[in-house]
Design an enzyme around this catalytic site. Sequence first.
Site, PDB file in Angstrom:
ATOM      1  N   GLU A 108      -9.495  -1.646   6.814  1.00  0.00           N
ATOM      2  CA  GLU A 108      -8.201  -2.033   7.375  1.00  0.00           C
ATOM      3  C   GLU A 108      -8.238  -2.011   8.899  1.00  0.00           C
ATOM      4  OE1 GLU A 108      -4.919   0.581   6.583  1.00  0.00           O
ATOM      5  OE2 GLU A 108      -3.439  -0.986   6.867  1.00  0.00           O
ATOM      6  N   GLN A 163       0.840  -1.196   0.000  1.00  0.00           N
ATOM      7  CA  GLN A 163       0.000   0.000   0.000  1.00  0.00           C
ATOM      8  C   GLN A 163       0.878   1.250   0.000  1.00  0.00           C
ATOM      9  OE1 GLN A 163      -3.073   0.332   3.179  1.00  0.00           O
ATOM     10  NE2 GLN A 163      -2.014   2.233   3.656  1.00  0.00           N
ATOM     11  N   GLY A 164       0.866   1.983  -1.106  1.00  0.00           N
ATOM     12  CA  GLY A 164       1.708   3.183  -1.235  1.00  0.00           C
ATOM     13  C   GLY A 164       0.904   4.438  -0.968  1.00  0.00           C
ATOM     14  N   SER A 199       4.994  -1.125   3.865  1.00  0.00           N
ATOM     15  CA  SER A 199       5.238  -2.490   4.361  1.00  0.00           C
ATOM     16  C   SER A 199       5.241  -3.485   3.193  1.00  0.00           C
ATOM     17  CB  SER A 199       4.146  -2.905   5.345  1.00  0.00           C
ATOM     18  OG  SER A 199       4.038  -1.969   6.376  1.00  0.00           O
ATOM     19  N   SER A 208       1.477   6.627   2.438  1.00  0.00           N
ATOM     20  CA  SER A 208       2.243   7.618   3.212  1.00  0.00           C
ATOM     21  C   SER A 208       3.441   8.139   2.421  1.00  0.00           C
ATOM     22  CB  SER A 208       2.759   6.996   4.509  1.00  0.00           C
ATOM     23  OG  SER A 208       1.699   6.418   5.218  1.00  0.00           O
ATOM     24  N   GLU A 265      -3.863   9.162  18.019  1.00  0.00           N
ATOM     25  CA  GLU A 265      -4.434  10.517  18.104  1.00  0.00           C
ATOM     26  C   GLU A 265      -5.453  10.727  16.986  1.00  0.00           C
ATOM     27  OE1 GLU A 265      -1.102   9.891  18.285  1.00  0.00           O
ATOM     28  OE2 GLU A 265      -1.085  10.108  20.462  1.00  0.00           O
TER      29      GLU A 265
HETATM   30  C1  LIG Z   1       3.960  -0.623  11.380  1.00  0.00           C
HETATM   31  C2  LIG Z   1       3.609   0.400  10.339  1.00  0.00           C
HETATM   32  C3  LIG Z   1       3.295  -0.021   9.065  1.00  0.00           C
HETATM   33  C4  LIG Z   1       2.954   0.933   8.095  1.00  0.00           C
HETATM   34  N1  LIG Z   1       2.674   0.496   6.829  1.00  0.00           N
HETATM   35  C5  LIG Z   1       2.352   1.403   5.872  1.00  0.00           C
HETATM   36  C6  LIG Z   1       2.086   0.970   4.544  1.00  0.00           C
HETATM   37  O1  LIG Z   1       2.168  -0.225   4.225  1.00  0.00           O
HETATM   38  N2  LIG Z   1       1.781   1.903   3.622  1.00  0.00           N
HETATM   39  C7  LIG Z   1       1.684   3.229   3.930  1.00  0.00           C
HETATM   40  O2  LIG Z   1       1.342   4.017   3.065  1.00  0.00           O
HETATM   41  N3  LIG Z   1       1.970   3.679   5.179  1.00  0.00           N
HETATM   42  C8  LIG Z   1       2.291   2.791   6.155  1.00  0.00           C
HETATM   43  N4  LIG Z   1       2.579   3.227   7.430  1.00  0.00           N
HETATM   44  C9  LIG Z   1       2.603   4.659   7.706  1.00  0.00           C
HETATM   45  C10 LIG Z   1       1.489   5.134   8.616  1.00  0.00           C
HETATM   46  O3  LIG Z   1       0.258   5.156   7.932  1.00  0.00           O
HETATM   47  C11 LIG Z   1       1.906   6.523   9.116  1.00  0.00           C
HETATM   48  O4  LIG Z   1       3.075   6.366   9.899  1.00  0.00           O
HETATM   49  C12 LIG Z   1       0.825   7.156   9.940  1.00  0.00           C
HETATM   50  O5  LIG Z   1      -0.277   7.513   9.145  1.00  0.00           O
HETATM   51  C13 LIG Z   1       1.355   8.429  10.666  1.00  0.00           C
HETATM   52  O6  LIG Z   1       1.978   9.285   9.786  1.00  0.00           O
HETATM   53  P1  LIG Z   1       3.441   9.872  10.082  1.00  0.00           P
HETATM   54  O7  LIG Z   1       4.347   8.743  10.419  1.00  0.00           O
HETATM   55  O8  LIG Z   1       3.807  10.751   8.938  1.00  0.00           O
HETATM   56  O9  LIG Z   1       3.282  10.737  11.405  1.00  0.00           O
HETATM   57  P2  LIG Z   1       2.664  12.209  11.491  1.00  0.00           P
HETATM   58  O10 LIG Z   1       1.402  12.270  10.752  1.00  0.00           O
HETATM   59  O11 LIG Z   1       3.734  13.179  11.110  1.00  0.00           O
HETATM   60  O12 LIG Z   1       2.352  12.316  13.036  1.00  0.00           O
HETATM   61  C14 LIG Z   1       3.359  12.625  14.018  1.00  0.00           C
HETATM   62  C15 LIG Z   1       2.672  12.735  15.369  1.00  0.00           C
HETATM   63  O13 LIG Z   1       1.726  13.812  15.353  1.00  0.00           O
HETATM   64  C16 LIG Z   1       0.447  13.339  15.720  1.00  0.00           C
HETATM   65  N5  LIG Z   1      -0.584  14.039  14.940  1.00  0.00           N
HETATM   66  C17 LIG Z   1      -0.570  14.265  13.604  1.00  0.00           C
HETATM   67  N6  LIG Z   1      -1.686  14.908  13.232  1.00  0.00           N
HETATM   68  C18 LIG Z   1      -2.438  15.076  14.345  1.00  0.00           C
HETATM   69  C19 LIG Z   1      -3.718  15.666  14.599  1.00  0.00           C
HETATM   70  N7  LIG Z   1      -4.448  16.202  13.623  1.00  0.00           N
HETATM   71  N8  LIG Z   1      -4.184  15.645  15.875  1.00  0.00           N
HETATM   72  C20 LIG Z   1      -3.448  15.110  16.881  1.00  0.00           C
HETATM   73  N9  LIG Z   1      -2.226  14.537  16.696  1.00  0.00           N
HETATM   74  C21 LIG Z   1      -1.739  14.518  15.441  1.00  0.00           C
HETATM   75  C22 LIG Z   1       0.449  11.869  15.380  1.00  0.00           C
HETATM   76  O14 LIG Z   1      -0.512  11.155  16.135  1.00  0.00           O
HETATM   77  C23 LIG Z   1       1.874  11.483  15.720  1.00  0.00           C
HETATM   78  O15 LIG Z   1       2.007  11.233  17.098  1.00  0.00           O
HETATM   79  C24 LIG Z   1       2.932   2.310   8.408  1.00  0.00           C
HETATM   80  C25 LIG Z   1       3.280   2.723   9.696  1.00  0.00           C
HETATM   81  C26 LIG Z   1       3.615   1.785  10.653  1.00  0.00           C
HETATM   82  C27 LIG Z   1       3.983   2.281  12.025  1.00  0.00           C
END
Ligand SMILES: Cc1cc2nc3c(=O)[nH]c(=O)nc-3n(C[C@H](O)[C@H](O)[C@H](O)COP(=O)(O)OP(=O)(O)OC[C@H]3O[C@@H](n4cnc5c(N)ncnc54)[C@H](O)[C@@H]3O)c2cc1C
Length: 388
Positions: A245, A126-127, A161, A129, A371
């Site tokens: 999901e 899944q592409g 992933s 993020s 969150e």
């Molecule tokens: C195990 C794992 C597998 C994954 N697999 C995939 C995958 O296969 N494909 C894919 O596309 N992505 C994948 N991801 C990515 C995942 O979807 C993102 O990590 C997630 O959506 C959070 O985005 P970010 O890491 O950019 O954090 P950010 O969005 O930058 O968030 C940083 C912090 O700020 C907080 N925050 C952000 N916005 C708000 C808000 N509006 N209110 C309150 N708090 C907020 C968050 O909760 C977090 O604590 C995976 C992540 C993990 C951990």
Amino acid sequence: MDFAVDPADARFRDDLRALLDGTLPDWWRGMFVDDPRAIPFTREFCRALAAREWLTLAWPAEHGGAGASAWTQAVLREEMWAAEEPRGPQYMNLNYIGPLLMRYGTPTQRARFLPPMARGEVIWCQGFSEPDAGSDLASLRTRARLVEDHFLVDGTKIWTSYADAPADWCLLLARSELAADRHDGISVFLVDMTTPGISVRPIDTMAGPHEFNEVTFESVAVPRDCLLGEAGRGWELVAAGLTFERVGIARYARAARVLEHLVTHANESGQSRDPRVRARLAELRASCEAARLLAYRAVSLQARGVVPTVEASIARIHATRLEQEVGHAGLELLGPLGLLRSGDPVAPLAGEVQRHFVRNIPTTVAAGTLEIQKNIVARRGLGLPRET
Ligand SMILES: Cc1cc2nc3c(=O)[nH]c(=O)nc-3n(C[C@H](O)[C@H](O)[C@H](O)COP(=O)(O)OP(=O)(O)OC[C@H]3O[C@@H](n4cnc5c(N)ncnc54)[C@H](O)[C@@H]3O)c2cc1C
């Protein structure tokens, strides 16, 4: 709501357990371990499930499924996750990529993509993020420009992933049009991962291999007929897909299985006479049960054809925290030895607690952070306004 177990589902659970007992090799520790046998085994296991018509139980017969109820599918998910998900990455095909194709795909796309999923032959990733677009997915920058009969895709995806499994296909989100509202103009593409211009860079973390990758797209030509749904209307698909999901993984089932092993260990070591240990284990048992019932509430809505947005988020908040709590409790119970990994001959419970603890650090981030789940509950469940 009636959560009484259907006798046919109870028999199905027994049959599944018998299959797992007879099929899972001794070395099986899930797919996020440094063991080159793990991913090939998940492919083999999916083919074995497909041969019994158990891989796509809840899919309609016209798409290669058995048309079973959402409840039977829940039994399957519970047994799979409890056994460290021997279907490997393919659970995503079955839980939401396949259903998205059924709902939004053209007849040609459905005929092309669903049968290989139903046979257990294909790994999708899944592409979504990007380095600057996670929770705020609508700020994604990957571009898809229509040039004659194909889209040219440029951009970088992260945390993808299983891309290095290697994945055969990618469900890709890219901006195909510049629109006034940034939720518009996003499209979903079905991308062959062998297309020239795609590179996959595994990212090493304590969560183990296959969990994280960076995937770059440089002038990647995606045929026009690999657009899923309407161009520019991808946000609607994302919302539907993420809801599937969030209900999709029976996390409470894994937590309950690890807890069972901790109880056995506490009995064998004599720790089960300690009132603090007894209270902790009993509290976790109560939490497992609550998590299971919250998930069942979401499943009961799905069974009626309702998309359980708030219910799925509530279930997920509880289940992801539970998985982490069980890991913490396990480390407290086992003490320093609990930190030993599965390969270590003196690791208690064959390193299960260490693996469970480490695996679940990122659990509250995947598929929408805690969150973000709470924001969904606050706005849609409680009717609170957006934050200022
Ligand atoms: C195990 C794992 C597998 C994954 N697999 C995939 C995958 O296969 N494909 C894919 O596309 N992505 C994948 N991801 C990515 C995942 O979807 C993102 O990590 C997630 O959506 C959070 O985005 P970010 O890491 O950019 O954090 P950010 O969005 O930058 O968030 C940083 C912090 O700020 C907080 N925050 C952000 N916005 C708000 C808000 N509006 N209110 C309150 N708090 C907020 C968050 O909760 C977090 O604590 C995976 C992540 C993990 C951990």
